[in-house]
Design an enzyme around this catalytic site. Sequence first.
Site, PDB file in Angstrom:
ATOM      1  CG  ASP A   1      -3.703  -1.502   3.687  1.00  0.00           C
ATOM      2  OD1 ASP A   1      -4.495  -1.005   2.702  1.00  0.00           O
ATOM      3  OD2 ASP A   1      -2.850  -2.580   3.631  1.00  0.00           O
TER       4      ASP A   1
ATOM      5  CG  ASP B   1      -5.505   0.382  -1.285  1.00  0.00           C
ATOM      6  OD1 ASP B   1      -4.593   0.690  -1.701  1.00  0.00           O
ATOM      7  OD2 ASP B   1      -6.007  -0.938  -1.193  1.00  0.00           O
ATOM      8  CD  GLU B   2      -0.852   0.033   0.777  1.00  0.00           C
ATOM      9  OE1 GLU B   2      -0.004   0.135   1.256  1.00  0.00           O
ATOM     10  OE2 GLU B   2      -1.050  -1.018  -0.122  1.00  0.00           O
TER      11      GLU B   2
END
Length: 415
Positions: free
Chosen positions: A9, A105-106
Amino acid sequence: MDRVIFHCDLNCFYASVELLTHPELRHLPVAVCGDPESRHGIILAKNELAKQAGVKTAETIWQAQQKCPGLVLLPPHHDQYKYYSKKVNAIYQEYTDLVEPFGIDESWLDVTQTLHLFGGDPLALANQLRDRLRTELGLTISVGVSYNKIFAKLGSDYKKPDATTLIRRDNFRQIVWPLPASDLLYVGRAATQAFRKFNIRTIGDLAHFDRNSLYTLLGKNGIQLHNFANGEDNSPVAPAGQHTQPKSVGNGRTFSRNLQGREDIKAGIVQLSDQVAARLRKLSMKCEGISLTIRDPSFHDLGHQQRLSCPTNLGREIAAAAMALADGCWNMDQPVRALTVTALYLIPEDETGAQMDLLSGAADKKRERLEKLEGAMDAIRAKFGSDAITTASAPLSHHAQHAPPPGGYHSYIED
């Protein structure tokens, strides 16, 4: 042998990317926000210093500035976020071909079969990834390491920023069970509210709750959440680049003036529903449920959803269902700042034939005509632009008396 799953993350991603071009601001509280002039004045992301000052994502700019008077505001640059997201995932793919993004974003990584190539120590490999991203891109990640995707995700959330958390079979009860039930992936607002009625506060409470009662409460989703709470998740990490069918498709709009009255609200719902339906048809999917979220001028959200009697990708049917939700939950005398219409429980359109046979012949023919009509509208828009044609009840111009005025749209496909 247990799998080895990472969940990586990126920390404060939008703000971190902005600070790459504004290194002089690193020692200050910084937030990325929408444009206040177009009523998009909410916080989209913040750095750690702003977070420590109490700034929260999705709150208004003025609320954030009250908490943090020295807050530096920056506009978003979505092209840069996509660029860095691709670079990060390219690094992940140097370690395994099983890399499944979960938003911009992960990502999940399954390194079970490749771990031995990098020393065999999952914690050392997670830390190596953190070092590489910090050194090569100037970005930091938090990494959760576990034997399934659900616990890996909890691990990346457990300690931030720039940290690694290992959740094993022999320690998950100590780490996971004390956490709030709402921290568990796929436990949304409705499930959280339902859990509170039965005194389910933590993931441990959920793990110990009677399975049959959970099925009565939430159906199959209740059983799935019970399994997750007990560490039972066998879902695979999808190979990099593999297309996975979305679970929902939604469109939302913040209006440049508040909507007033039923006709105003209906016009906004019709327009959003038409766009959602077009995207469903482009995906060759239909939905079996609809949700509607209404935001008032004070940024309070009210959301409701319902199952449909028949799967659809027709704008007028989606709009009718969304409007029925609005009539049932909203006082039409109250102003509306923003609306979001979401198609839920998606299925391939070619799986709906058996259900369609239940319709009468006349209704079947009418639906076929409507599908051809909306398909023709799709073709016109593809050739001449999205504004080339619209439904009669949707806004015809920005100056129409009852039409929603121009505002900012957001749309999403949930994977």
